[in-house]
Enzyme design. Structure first.
Site, mmCIF file in Angstrom:
data_model
loop_
_atom_site.group_PDB
_atom_site.id
_atom_site.type_symbol
_atom_site.label_atom_id
_atom_site.label_comp_id
_atom_site.label_asym_id
_atom_site.label_seq_id
_atom_site.Cartn_x
_atom_site.Cartn_y
_atom_site.Cartn_z
ATOM 1 N N PRO A 11 38.566 48.817 7.398
ATOM 2 C CA PRO A 11 38.707 49.151 8.538
ATOM 3 C C PRO A 11 39.928 48.647 9.396
ATOM 4 O O PRO A 11 40.233 47.440 9.170
ATOM 5 C CB PRO A 11 37.663 48.842 9.469
ATOM 6 C CG PRO A 11 36.767 47.953 8.643
ATOM 7 C CD PRO A 11 37.095 48.142 7.257
ATOM 8 N N ASN A 12 40.582 49.225 10.174
ATOM 9 C CA ASN A 12 41.811 49.060 10.857
ATOM 10 C C ASN A 12 43.120 48.914 10.019
ATOM 11 O O ASN A 12 44.066 48.658 10.887
ATOM 12 C CB ASN A 12 41.513 47.980 11.937
ATOM 13 C CG ASN A 12 40.268 48.279 12.825
ATOM 14 O OD1 ASN A 12 40.227 49.251 13.554
ATOM 15 N ND2 ASN A 12 39.127 47.482 12.539
ATOM 16 N N ARG A 19 49.216 46.787 14.745
ATOM 17 C CA ARG A 19 48.122 45.932 15.131
ATOM 18 C C ARG A 19 48.382 44.594 14.995
ATOM 19 O O ARG A 19 48.699 44.030 14.065
ATOM 20 C CB ARG A 19 46.876 46.579 14.396
ATOM 21 C CG ARG A 19 45.719 45.485 14.395
ATOM 22 C CD ARG A 19 45.086 45.669 12.977
ATOM 23 N NE ARG A 19 43.589 45.024 13.130
ATOM 24 C CZ ARG A 19 42.909 44.514 12.288
ATOM 25 N NH1 ARG A 19 43.182 44.846 11.031
ATOM 26 N NH2 ARG A 19 41.892 43.867 12.294
ATOM 27 N N TYR A 24 49.175 39.913 11.652
ATOM 28 C CA TYR A 24 49.250 40.672 10.442
ATOM 29 C C TYR A 24 50.773 41.296 9.953
ATOM 30 O O TYR A 24 50.776 41.742 8.898
ATOM 31 C CB TYR A 24 48.390 42.112 10.716
ATOM 32 C CG TYR A 24 47.019 41.587 10.852
ATOM 33 C CD1 TYR A 24 46.145 41.025 9.789
ATOM 34 C CD2 TYR A 24 46.318 41.958 11.862
ATOM 35 C CE1 TYR A 24 44.814 40.589 9.959
ATOM 36 C CE2 TYR A 24 45.026 41.605 12.280
ATOM 37 C CZ TYR A 24 44.357 40.842 11.253
ATOM 38 O OH TYR A 24 42.980 40.498 11.464
ATOM 39 N N ASN A 75 40.902 44.489 0.258
ATOM 40 C CA ASN A 75 40.973 43.740 1.712
ATOM 41 C C ASN A 75 39.932 44.439 2.281
ATOM 42 O O ASN A 75 40.216 45.416 2.878
ATOM 43 C CB ASN A 75 42.299 43.893 2.303
ATOM 44 C CG ASN A 75 42.353 43.311 3.728
ATOM 45 O OD1 ASN A 75 41.103 42.724 3.937
ATOM 46 N ND2 ASN A 75 43.369 42.719 3.977
ATOM 47 N N ALA A 78 37.191 43.793 8.400
ATOM 48 C CA ALA A 78 35.953 43.228 9.055
ATOM 49 C C ALA A 78 34.735 43.267 8.017
ATOM 50 O O ALA A 78 33.740 42.628 8.494
ATOM 51 C CB ALA A 78 35.740 43.875 10.359
ATOM 52 N N GLU A 99 39.720 39.331 -3.993
ATOM 53 C CA GLU A 99 39.575 39.614 -2.596
ATOM 54 C C GLU A 99 40.800 38.916 -1.953
ATOM 55 O O GLU A 99 41.588 38.035 -1.851
ATOM 56 C CB GLU A 99 38.331 38.716 -1.860
ATOM 57 C CG GLU A 99 38.116 38.848 -0.595
ATOM 58 C CD GLU A 99 37.152 38.031 -0.131
ATOM 59 O OE1 GLU A 99 36.090 37.588 -0.852
ATOM 60 O OE2 GLU A 99 36.982 37.634 1.235
ATOM 61 N N HIS A 101 42.896 38.755 1.993
ATOM 62 C CA HIS A 101 43.155 38.784 3.254
ATOM 63 C C HIS A 101 44.500 38.478 3.823
ATOM 64 O O HIS A 101 45.293 37.457 3.448
ATOM 65 C CB HIS A 101 42.090 37.675 4.079
ATOM 66 C CG HIS A 101 40.923 37.989 3.803
ATOM 67 N ND1 HIS A 101 40.265 39.118 4.343
ATOM 68 C CD2 HIS A 101 40.121 37.503 2.912
ATOM 69 C CE1 HIS A 101 39.066 39.188 3.644
ATOM 70 N NE2 HIS A 101 38.859 38.207 2.907
ATOM 71 N N ILE A 102 45.258 39.310 4.678
ATOM 72 C CA ILE A 102 46.714 38.876 5.098
ATOM 73 C C ILE A 102 46.507 37.904 5.566
ATOM 74 O O ILE A 102 47.536 36.929 5.568
ATOM 75 C CB ILE A 102 47.095 40.176 5.762
ATOM 76 C CG1 ILE A 102 47.034 41.584 5.039
ATOM 77 C CG2 ILE A 102 48.503 40.120 6.242
ATOM 78 C CD1 ILE A 102 47.144 42.876 5.679
ATOM 79 N N ARG A 108 41.113 30.775 11.618
ATOM 80 C CA ARG A 108 40.910 31.818 12.823
ATOM 81 C C ARG A 108 39.148 31.398 13.380
ATOM 82 O O ARG A 108 38.844 30.574 12.858
ATOM 83 C CB ARG A 108 41.027 33.126 12.406
ATOM 84 C CG ARG A 108 42.581 33.642 11.999
ATOM 85 C CD ARG A 108 42.893 34.892 11.479
ATOM 86 N NE ARG A 108 42.600 35.891 12.648
ATOM 87 C CZ ARG A 108 42.503 37.273 12.364
ATOM 88 N NH1 ARG A 108 42.559 37.643 11.386
ATOM 89 N NH2 ARG A 108 42.323 38.079 13.640
HETATM 90 C C1 DQA Z 1 41.716 40.598 7.561
HETATM 91 C C2 DQA Z 1 41.135 39.594 8.147
HETATM 92 C C3 DQA Z 1 39.518 40.002 8.629
HETATM 93 O O1 DQA Z 1 38.855 38.953 9.397
HETATM 94 C C4 DQA Z 1 40.052 41.074 9.800
HETATM 95 O O2 DQA Z 1 38.660 41.533 10.218
HETATM 96 C C5 DQA Z 1 40.671 42.150 9.347
HETATM 97 C C6 DQA Z 1 41.821 41.678 8.408
HETATM 98 C C7 DQA Z 1 42.988 40.307 6.933
HETATM 99 O O3 DQA Z 1 43.662 40.802 6.258
HETATM 100 O O4 DQA Z 1 43.656 39.234 7.333
HETATM 101 O O5 DQA Z 1 40.718 43.282 9.640
HETATM 102 O O6 DQA Z 1 41.041 41.094 6.218
#
Ligand code: DQA
Length: 148
Positions: A11-12, A19, A24, A75, A78, A99, A101-102, A108
């Site tokens: 998501p997102n 965003r 990111y 990825n 959330a 897995e 994560h950007i 964080r």
């Molecule tokens: C994320 C990190 C997650 O905590 C966050 O909710 C995201 C993006 C990242 O790519 O850094 O939406 O997965």
């Protein structure tokens, strides 16, 4: 082992580039897809690249991958921190899972420090920006090359 790899985004991530660019970056998901496709060609991988804001769609793609793919780069955004359902789906997949994560989730908020998906992932890439996708594909290519 199939050279087909699913690259899944949660998501997102459709808003990537717009965003929170200080976290990111400015690259869009379309840019990331283009880079992944170019690299996949070099690595002899075929990719299916998807994004969804809906948990069930990600689960359905993992089930699809189970039938067809050699590996998954995901990825989960959330859903990383909330989804036992995505973990269960990945546990039903036999090939390598990376897995991504950007951002560096460990730098964080505390709620981003736990990942359900990490209970299954063979490797985790965090904090390398969108370059993490290329690193994940390179690792998957290596694992698929080395698979018996
Ligand atoms: C994320 C990190 C997650 O905590 C966050 O909710 C995201 C993006 C990242 O790519 O850094 O939406 O997965």
């Amino acid at each position: 082992m199939s050279r087909l790899v699913y690259v899944l985004n949660g998501p997102n991530l459709n808003l990537l580039g717009k965003r929170q660019p200080h976290i990111y970056g400015h690259e869009t998901l379309a840019d990331v897809e283009q880079d992944c496709r170019a690299l996949a060609g070099e690595l002899g991988l075929e990719i299916r690249f998807h994004q969804s804001n809906r948990e069930y769609e990600l689960i359905d793609w993992i089930h699809e991958a189970r039938e067809a793919a050699g590996g998954i780069a995901i990825n989960p955004a959330a859903f990383t921190h909330t989804s036992v359902a995505i973990l269960d789906a990945l546990n039903a997949f036999e090939g390598p899972v990376i897995e991504i994560h950007i951002s560096n989730v460990h730098k964080r908020e505390a709620f981003r420090h736990h990942s359900f998906v990490s209970h299954r992932a063979d490797g985790v890439i965090a904090g390398f920006g969108t370059q993490g996708y290329s690193l994940a594909l390179r690792r998957l290519a290596r694992l698929l090359d080395d698979a018996p």
